[in-house]
Design an enzyme around this catalytic site. Structure first.
Site, PDB file in Angstrom:
ATOM      1  N   GLU A 139      90.888 -87.200  25.115  1.00  0.00           N
ATOM      2  CA  GLU A 139      91.476 -88.319  24.347  1.00  0.00           C
ATOM      3  C   GLU A 139      91.036 -89.657  24.926  1.00  0.00           C
ATOM      4  O   GLU A 139      90.827 -90.631  24.194  1.00  0.00           O
ATOM      5  CB  GLU A 139      93.003 -88.213  24.325  1.00  0.00           C
ATOM      6  CG  GLU A 139      93.548 -86.899  23.763  1.00  0.00           C
ATOM      7  CD  GLU A 139      92.972 -86.498  22.421  1.00  0.00           C
ATOM      8  OE1 GLU A 139      92.702 -87.389  21.587  1.00  0.00           O
ATOM      9  OE2 GLU A 139      92.766 -85.283  22.192  1.00  0.00           O
ATOM     10  N   GLU A 166      84.314 -85.863  17.932  1.00  0.00           N
ATOM     11  CA  GLU A 166      84.904 -84.688  18.568  1.00  0.00           C
ATOM     12  C   GLU A 166      83.941 -84.019  19.539  1.00  0.00           C
ATOM     13  O   GLU A 166      84.331 -83.606  20.626  1.00  0.00           O
ATOM     14  CB  GLU A 166      85.380 -83.697  17.508  1.00  0.00           C
ATOM     15  CG  GLU A 166      86.515 -84.230  16.654  1.00  0.00           C
ATOM     16  CD  GLU A 166      87.655 -84.848  17.465  1.00  0.00           C
ATOM     17  OE1 GLU A 166      87.808 -84.525  18.655  1.00  0.00           O
ATOM     18  OE2 GLU A 166      88.371 -85.683  16.904  1.00  0.00           O
TER      19      GLU A 166
HETATM   20 ZN   LIG Z   1      89.260 -85.321  19.682  1.00  0.00          ZN
END
Ligand SMILES: [Zn+2]
Length: 835
Positions: free
Chosen positions: A301, A323
């Protein structure tokens, strides 16, 4: 209660198309949002007024909102005709230049982990709220222009009960009791907005000038306090490492990590205020795997603060880049900067298997350019490919380019597009400017083509064989090591390095076991050859390299999934090797794999489960009393246990409970669920156990136990929740799905196989988004391993009116079922390795 019936006009909300987003971004530029939320008016609805300043070329456009009731919309003080509100959209007309749009609405709290989620803590009855606008749920919180490339400054003014705290993207100020103000923020898209409100327990500290905060429900305050030091330490270490690598300081002011109830994903990277699922605050003793996962999630994060939050994708088709990058950087920074240097081993057992499976399923797609034409399709591509495969190939790119070029390009990318948007092409160009050679081969071979290559040793011919995925010829270069086991147990491994870039590559083949890709460097399905398979008990019990052992277990899993390994031999290997394994990941995740993947395809599942139980017991015996390794083994032993008397003995902390094991909240419910599966506990006793310690965890596990009971009432109770006839919160729904199907209860569950395929289509009317997709797999009749079930699935897929989200999930879970069926058919009677 529920969620899912989305308010917002007669029709379901329309999913924003990429072409619409492009047109809208060409016409308008949103400069600021000023949002007022009234969360102090009951637990069903809240008031929401958003004042939006934008600059326009003039002319028609539209905003999104999904209200319980829409009170008014004005543009430059002129009222808009509300009868035009359709499909979650309100068409508006704008003037050239500056415009002010005001949307006033009553909104509904959701209970499915999206929008503004509200939940009640069963431990004390207190209410908690958080926002989850990702991916396209922001319009169920406020009126907005919901696309990632319309970034704006945000102000929030929130009215809440006086005993609540409010946390957001910027520090919140309490103006008067119960009235909080946040912002203005740096430019952010709608999907990165944060709001956490409720009687949360908050812990604060500071690192390198950055104020750090943590929060969790009041009932788990003591556990948050206990874990705070570990979380703060990891956070501080990661900040230092990210600052060193990126050379751009974290810009969003303070950094808050909120552990919130009933959160669907692992965590969400809202700028300055990340939300995590609160089981990541440990209420029971956990194995190292979970500490490692928490650390790498924290790092993941944090990586998003740069990749996603400072520079945001222009459209969802590039969200993989967020991601894949966060996943790679999360693991790397965790390994390099924190005490969890073994994170790559952990990832090998969990994330990599997830990614390889996703990449072999029918829904596989290229990592990049995934064809997400609208937001709803994009959400479905958030799978093991966008995360694990994308991270794997970025790791390959990093080792190919080296840190200087890799991070040189990344820094250039951040600087050029700071607080704006960018695409994959922008990043590839940045890498080329930093000195990367032509990246077209990398882009075409790894980013734009789907499916994994398969690598195998052809011992007789002295070749490594590469088989591309069906229909693809990606021309990939695999750089990997090949490790040959020593002739005797004390010798050293011989390692040769290879590039596999054609269908066959010559290799020097020694006698004995050969492990392909022992360092897990290239994205491929590796399969063990027959001689290696026969030698694996020795290899696994003598190798001192945990990553090599993880690589071996990956290849064993692949062999079973491809019906190349008899389940009985998999259990032999488990029994021979696992008691020598010294990592929590190796023991815990391999036992879980054995129970979930080997037992159900075994000829005699009861006997197979008993063997897993024996192996787990041997692992317990081989581990140190009180160690987390012992805990990993004992958790597996509980899940494999078929003897009610033994389960009862453990529950009562009797004489058969291994020394060093304490039956805490987690273990107690693991034991209770197994007693329920065996029908060795009744509903009254389960209710008494729940009443004895009411927590969110026990509430969920209690639901799982009820669904697992071996009687008709239990299955029909579970089914009413699946169909939505009775609504339950998201975690309970998942637990019920996991509880209802049990190997050995076919006499009770067989009628529900047919009903599953009949009832599934209508779940699209009661659920949406994450939960709609998730419940397909949770309730899929996964242990009904026969051609009839496959046939029923195919017949459902033949229906043209099937919701596309459901279709994709059914296709994938049916593919999984077919793989299991292939194993059962291949090894129905014999016990040999299939060549
Ligand atoms: Zn992520």
């Amino acid at each position: 209660m529920s969620s899912a019936r989305l308010p917002g006009g007669a029709a379901q909300p329309l999913s924003l198309r990429q072409s619409e987003a492009r047109d809208r971004a060409d016409r308008i530029e949103v400069t600021s949002y000023d949002v007022s939320l009234d969360l102090d008016r009951g637990d069903e609805t809240f008031g929401s007024v958003s004042t939006i300043d934008l600059v326009s070329l003039g002319g028609p456009t539209f905003l999104e909102i999904q209200p319980a009731s829409l009170l008014s919309v004005t543009v430059n003080d002129f009222p808009v005709d509300l009868s035009r509100h359709q499909g979650g959209r309100v068409p508006i007309d704008t003037e050239p230049g500056s415009n002010r749009v005001v949307v006033d609405a009553v909104m509904t709290y959701r209970h499915d982990g999206e929008g503004l989620h509200r939940s009640v803590d069963p431990a004390d009855g207190r209410h908690y709220v958080y926002a989850m606008p990702f991916l396209d749920a922001a319009p169920s919180i406020f009126g907005c222009f919901d696309q990632p490339d319309l970034k704006a400054e945000w102000r929030f003014r929130t009215r809440v009960p006086r005993d609540w705290v409010v946390i957001g993207n910027s520090p919140a100020t309490e103006l008067e009791p119960g009235v909080w103000e946040i912002g203005p923020t740096l430019p952010l898209p709608t999907y990165l907005v944060a709001l956490v409100a409720g009687p949360y327990h908050v812990v604060r500290t500071e690192h390198d000038g950055i104020p750090l905060g943590l929060s969790a429900r009041a009932s788990i305050a003591a556990h948050l306090d206990h874990d705070a030091e570990e979380i703060f330490t990891v956070t501080a270490q990661c900040f230092d490492e990210f600052h060193r690598l990126f050379e751009i300081r974290y810009p969003f002011g303070d950094y808050h990590q909120a552990f919130v109830p009933e959160f669907n994903a692992g965590a969400m990277e809202s700028a300055g205020c990340v939300t995590f699922r609160d089981p990541m605050i440990f209420q029971s003793r956990v194995v190292r795997t979970f500490h490692t996962l928490r650390a790498s999630t924290i790092a993941h994060e944090m990586a998003h603060m740069w990749f996603g939050d400072i520079v945001t994708p222009r459209w969802w088709d590039d969200l993989w880049l967020n991601e894949s990058f966060a996943e790679y950087m999360g693991a790397r920074v965790t390994a390099d900067a924190t005490e969890f240097e073994d994170v790559w081993v952990s990832e090998a057992y969990s994330r990599r298997s997830w990614g390889l499976s996703a990449d072999q399923r029918p829904s596989t797609h290229p990592v990049a350019g995934n064809g997400a034409e609208d937001a709803a399709t994009a959400l479905q591509n958030f799978d093991g490919i966008s995360y694990a495969k994308g991270a794997g190939i970025l790791k390959q790119l990093n080792s190919h380019l080296g840190d200087e070029v890799f991070f040189g390009g990344v820094r250039d990318h951040f600087q050029r597009h700071r607080f704006a948007n960018a695409t994959m092409v922008d990043l590839l160009e940045a890498w080329e400017r930093a000195g990367a050679e032509d990246l077209a081969g990398f882009r075409d071979g790894w980013l734009l083509s789907a499916g994994p290559d398969t690598l195998e040793l052809d011992r007789a011919s002295g070749l490594i064989r590469l088989t591309p995925p069906p229909g693809e010829r990606a021309g990939r270069h695999h750089a990997l090591a090949v490790a040959a086991a020593p002739a005797d147990r004390t010798g050293t491994w011989r390692v040769q390095r290879l590039v596999v870039d054609s269908d066959t590559v010559p290799v020097t083949v020694p006698t004995g076991a050969v492990v392909l890709d022992p360092e897990i460097e290239t994205w491929a399905v590796t399969l063990p050859d027959a001689s290696t398979l026969a030698a694996l008990p020795d290899v696994l019990s003598t190798s001192t390299d945990p990553l090599l052992r993880a690589s071996v277990w990956l290849s064993v899993r692949n062999a079973l999934q491809h019906a190349r390994l008899d389940p009985a031999l998999a259990l032999d290997l488990l029994a021979a090797a696992l008691p020598h394994e010294d990592t929590d990941d190796g023991v815990g995740q391999t036992l879980a794999w054995a129970l979930g993947a080997v037992v159900p395809v075994s000829q005699d599942p009861v006997a197979a489960r008993a063997r897993v139980h024996e192996t787990a017991a041997a692992c317990v015996a081989a581990s140190q009393a009180g160690s987390t390794l012992q805990l990993a083994a004992f958790q597996g032993q509980v899940s494999a246990c078929q003897e009610p008397a033994l389960l009862r003995n453990w529950l009562a902390a009797g004489d058969r409970l291994p020394e060093g094991v304490v039956v805490d909240l987690d273990l107690r419910w693991r034991i209770l669920v197994q007693l329920a599966v065996r029908g060795a506990i009744d509903r009254d006793e389960l209710a008494a156990q729940l009443a004895d310690e009411v927590t969110a965890v026990s509430q969920v596990e209690h639901a799982k136990a009820l669904a697992a009971l071996p009687d008709a009432a239990a299955k029909s109770w579970a089914w009413a929740r699946f169909t939505g006839e009775v609504e339950v919160p998201n975690y309970e729904l998942e637990a019920i799905g996991l509880g209802v199907w049990q190997v050995g209860q076919e006499h009770l569950t067989d009628p529900y196989v047919e009903r599953y395929f009949e009832d599934l289509p209508a779940t699209a009317e009661v659920r949406t988004g994450y939960l709609l997709a998730q419940s397909v797999g949770d309730f899929y009749p996964r242990w009904s391993i026969n051609a009839g079930t496959v046939e029923r699935a195919r017949s459902l897929l033949g229906r043209e009116d099937l919701d596309p989200v459901l279709r994709r999930e059914v296709v994938d879970f049916t593919w999984d079922l077919e793989r299991r069926l292939a194993v059962v058919e291949a090894f129905g009677s014999s016990g040999a390795i299939k060549p």
